[in-house]
Every structure is written in C-alpha cells, then in structure tokens.
Design an enzyme around this catalytic site. Structure first.
Site, PDB file in Angstrom:
ATOM      1  N   LYS A 122       0.843  -1.208   0.000  1.00  0.00           N
ATOM      2  CA  LYS A 122       0.000   0.000   0.000  1.00  0.00           C
ATOM      3  C   LYS A 122       0.867   1.242   0.000  1.00  0.00           C
ATOM      4  O   LYS A 122       2.038   1.224   0.409  1.00  0.00           O
ATOM      5  CB  LYS A 122      -0.952   0.022   1.194  1.00  0.00           C
ATOM      6  CG  LYS A 122      -0.290   0.027   2.589  1.00  0.00           C
ATOM      7  CD  LYS A 122       0.147   1.370   3.127  1.00  0.00           C
ATOM      8  CE  LYS A 122       0.853   1.273   4.473  1.00  0.00           C
ATOM      9  NZ  LYS A 122       1.649   2.421   4.853  1.00  0.00           N
ATOM     10  N   PRO A 152       9.060  -4.198  -0.163  1.00  0.00           N
ATOM     11  CA  PRO A 152      10.210  -3.831   0.677  1.00  0.00           C
ATOM     12  C   PRO A 152       9.950  -4.106   2.156  1.00  0.00           C
ATOM     13  O   PRO A 152       8.829  -3.904   2.634  1.00  0.00           O
ATOM     14  CB  PRO A 152      10.386  -2.330   0.441  1.00  0.00           C
ATOM     15  CG  PRO A 152       9.513  -1.966  -0.687  1.00  0.00           C
ATOM     16  CD  PRO A 152       8.567  -3.078  -0.975  1.00  0.00           C
ATOM     17  N   ALA A 166       3.618  -1.481   4.222  1.00  0.00           N
ATOM     18  CA  ALA A 166       2.781  -2.495   4.887  1.00  0.00           C
ATOM     19  C   ALA A 166       3.128  -3.922   4.461  1.00  0.00           C
ATOM     20  O   ALA A 166       2.246  -4.783   4.398  1.00  0.00           O
ATOM     21  CB  ALA A 166       1.291  -2.218   4.673  1.00  0.00           C
ATOM     22  N   SER A 200       2.385  -6.329   7.325  1.00  0.00           N
ATOM     23  CA  SER A 200       0.928  -6.403   7.474  1.00  0.00           C
ATOM     24  C   SER A 200       0.327  -7.237   6.349  1.00  0.00           C
ATOM     25  O   SER A 200      -0.597  -8.033   6.575  1.00  0.00           O
ATOM     26  CB  SER A 200       0.320  -5.000   7.426  1.00  0.00           C
ATOM     27  OG  SER A 200       0.838  -4.211   8.463  1.00  0.00           O
ATOM     28  N   ASP A 233      -2.521  -1.679  10.086  1.00  0.00           N
ATOM     29  CA  ASP A 233      -2.597  -1.669   8.621  1.00  0.00           C
ATOM     30  C   ASP A 233      -3.094  -2.996   8.043  1.00  0.00           C
ATOM     31  O   ASP A 233      -3.303  -3.100   6.829  1.00  0.00           O
ATOM     32  CB  ASP A 233      -1.207  -1.405   8.012  1.00  0.00           C
ATOM     33  CG  ASP A 233      -0.758   0.038   8.202  1.00  0.00           C
ATOM     34  OD1 ASP A 233      -1.584   0.874   8.603  1.00  0.00           O
ATOM     35  OD2 ASP A 233       0.422   0.315   7.928  1.00  0.00           O
TER      36      ASP A 233
HETATM   37  O1  C5P Z   1      -0.534  -1.291  14.725  1.00  0.00           O
HETATM   38  P1  C5P Z   1       0.912  -1.545  14.436  1.00  0.00           P
HETATM   39  O2  C5P Z   1       1.436  -2.755  15.178  1.00  0.00           O
HETATM   40  O3  C5P Z   1       1.232  -1.584  12.989  1.00  0.00           O
HETATM   41  O4  C5P Z   1       1.689  -0.296  15.023  1.00  0.00           O
HETATM   42  C1  C5P Z   1       3.083  -0.288  15.168  1.00  0.00           C
HETATM   43  C2  C5P Z   1       3.477   0.897  16.022  1.00  0.00           C
HETATM   44  O5  C5P Z   1       3.282   2.116  15.302  1.00  0.00           O
HETATM   45  C3  C5P Z   1       2.680   1.078  17.309  1.00  0.00           C
HETATM   46  O6  C5P Z   1       3.209   0.327  18.356  1.00  0.00           O
HETATM   47  C4  C5P Z   1       2.798   2.558  17.559  1.00  0.00           C
HETATM   48  O7  C5P Z   1       4.060   2.883  18.119  1.00  0.00           O
HETATM   49  C5  C5P Z   1       2.803   3.140  16.149  1.00  0.00           C
HETATM   50  N1  C5P Z   1       1.444   3.545  15.705  1.00  0.00           N
HETATM   51  C6  C5P Z   1       0.873   4.675  16.256  1.00  0.00           C
HETATM   52  N2  C5P Z   1      -0.387   5.061  15.859  1.00  0.00           N
HETATM   53  C7  C5P Z   1      -1.061   4.346  14.921  1.00  0.00           C
HETATM   54  C8  C5P Z   1      -0.477   3.189  14.332  1.00  0.00           C
HETATM   55  C9  C5P Z   1       0.787   2.826  14.755  1.00  0.00           C
HETATM   56  O8  C5P Z   1       1.465   5.341  17.104  1.00  0.00           O
HETATM   57  N3  C5P Z   1      -2.261   4.744  14.550  1.00  0.00           N
END
Ligand code: C5P
Length: 306
Positions: free
Chosen positions: A18, A103, A109, A112, A145
């Site tokens: 994405k 990448p 993502a 993800s 994501d």
């Molecule tokens: O949800 P995900 O595991 O991809 O998020 C990784 C990190 O990115 C989180 O631990 C947080 O530090 C940051 N993040 C955030 N706000 C979001 C999504 C991600 O601060 N909306």
C-alpha cells in the site's frame, strides 16, 4: 447455509503493498497509538504466502530482502495462524512460505500484507468458515494496517487506521517507488513525530475533502495536489537523505512525491506509464536510492490464487 470445506492441498494467497495518499496524524493517545485519517491505496507490488500442512508452525521467506524478515513468532504471518487457530480450536500445524517482493520495513505495509495473506491462506486450508467480519477483526488485532491488506482497493482508515471505509477509484494511477537502504521502525517514526510536535497544537486528523473525488475520477493531477503525509517530516528528520530522493524524482517530472507511510520508501505519482519509466530511470541514475520500481493502483486485496 454453506459449510466451509478444508482445502485439499497447499493454499497460496497474493497480497498487495500500500501507499498512503494521505496520512493525517493526530496527537498521541493514552494507549500510545495515534488517531489517524489514513487514506490507503493498494499498489501492484505483491507478496505471496503459501500455507502447507506441517508438523508444527514454521515460516520461511524467499526474495531479495528475505534475510531481514524474522522467521519466529513475531512474524505477523505466524501470529495470524496462531490467532485464527486459537479462535477455532485448531492447532496451527502449518508451514508458511513468504515469497517477498514488498520492501521490508519500508512503509508499504509488507509485514501487514503477510499477516493478512497468511490469515486468508490458513482460513482456506482449515475451512474454518470464518466470516469476512471475523477475519477483519483478527486483522485489526494483528496491526493497524492489516485490515486494509485484506480489503485492498482504496479506503479511509480512521481510529488507529484499522476502521475502514471503502473509497471508490476510477482509472489507473501510475507510481514509482524508490527503496532506501535499510528500514525505518514505525514506532520510532511516530516517536519522532511526537518530538517534532512538542508544544504545538495538533488538529484532529481529517481526510482532505478533495481526495475521494480525485480517486474516484482517476485524476492524477487532482490527486497530486492533495497528497500529504504528516509522518514525512519525522521520517526525513531520521533519514535526511530522503529529501534528495524526493527532489530527484520531482526533478525528473513526477507530479508529486512523498514518503510512503513511515518510510523510508518514497512514492512518486506520475502522469502515465511512460513518465513513470522516466522517473524510475532518473531515480536509479541519481544514486539517491537503492532501487526504483514502477507500479500501478488500485490493486485488489489479499486473494487466493491457488
Ligand atoms: O498497529 P501496528 O502494530 O502496525 O503499530 C506499530 C506501532 O506504530 C505502534 O506500536 C505505535 O508505536 C505506532 N502507531 C501509532 N499510531 C497508529 C499506528 C501505529 O502510534 N495509529
């Protein structure tokens, strides 16, 4: 009522990368996440995940960046198999092979995508009969994501990015992606965003009102005018060389340039396929990136291909 049947053999799922055509970031929440208005667009760089019955849960990975992919239970593909198995009382005895082209730690993502693909592949392999809503719930548990990787196309993500509203797209957008050496940690980029925002009033994040119409019309000029990423300053602050990459693509005729998500991949929107080829060649020649790839959007979400 239809009863889901387990698949007879290995199941392969293809899943897109994405780009965020807008990433509006709000203030840090008490849970450490940030509220977002995150407009996702799926692009034609793909990973494939193949799920095969095995003695125990194992992950392997092939592709140019394979050495950087963790093969333990921190891999979102492994976690997807565990979460789905736990919900349906199935031991996750599965081998997951990731053929990686997205990448790694690039802001596209990729991790993800592998989570969403593994979830769909295991679901088909085990015949759980999970509804789309249940799969999306597990995706949201895996990461902010991940739901979009399942859905694909274009969507507005609110909350921490996991609450999706599909957006209409028309026509084809042409992109160039410049990959940098090494990745950037998403939490580190959000922390840098917080540091740069200290003492500043941060508005509630909202999608640009012109964005849905630009996507629906397939109008690259209109989309170029509203591309925006609130994490860009933080990514460039951590990796100042990205400014040179952005300049090189713009100098070669890209309509607009931005850091993809938390970076360090940079994205260049171009008028057509010919211009994309020109921008990619100029980026490669500039020496400001590791490699440059052309791609188109939108792309469908995670799909069983065999
Ligand atoms: O949800 P995900 O595991 O991809 O998020 C990784 C990190 O990115 C989180 O631990 C947080 O530090 C940051 N993040 C955030 N706000 C979001 C999504 C991600 O601060 N909306």
């Amino acid at each position: 009522m239809s009863v889901a049947q387990p698949a007879a053999g290995p199941v392969t799922v293809r899943v897109p990368a994405k780009v965020n055509v807008q990433l509006a970031v709000g203030a840090a929440r008490p849970d450490g996440f940030h509220d977002l208005a995150n407009v996702f667009l799926a692009v034609s760089l793909y990973d494939q995940v193949t799920a095969t019955p095995a003695e125990e849960l194992t992950v392997t990975c092939s592709g140019p960046d394979a050495a950087q992919v963790p093969l333990d239970r921190t891999n979102l593909a492994a976690r997807a198999a565990e979460l789905l198995g736990a919900r349906y009382g199935i031991e996750p005895r599965v081998h997951l092979h990731i053929a990686k082209d997205i990448p790694v730690a690039g802001g596209m993502a990729g991790g993800s995508a592998d989570g969403a693909a593994a979830l769909l592949a295991c679901d088909a392999l085990w015949g759980t009969g999970a509804s789309r809503a249940e799969l999306l719930e597990i995706c949201a548990e895996l990461g902010s994501d991940v739901p979009f990787s399942l859905v694909g196309g274009a969507a507005l993500g609110t909350g921490r990015g996991e609450v999706l509203t599909p957006l209409e797209t028309g026509g084809t957008f042409h992109w160039v992606f410049a990959m940098a050496d090494g990745g950037l940690s998403t939490p580190a980029v959000f922390r840098e965003f917080d540091r740069l925002a200290e003492g500043r009033e941060i508005p509630v994040p909202a999608a640009h009102p012109g964005l849905p119409a630009a996507l629906a019309a397939g109008d690259a000029d209109a989309l170029a005018a509203v591309l925006a990423n609130d994490l860009q300053a933080a990514a460039v602050s951590l990796r100042p060389q990205l400014a040179d990459t952005l300049d090189a693509g713009l100098g070669a005729g890209a309509l607009a340039a931005l850091v993809s998500g938390s970076g360090p991949t940079t994205a260049f929107l171009t008028a057509d396929a010919e211009s994309a080829d020109k921008v990619a060649a100029a980026l490669l020649a500039s020496g400001t990136c590791r490699t440059a790839r052309t791609a188109t959007s939108p792309s469908p979400g995670a799909t069983v291909v065999s």
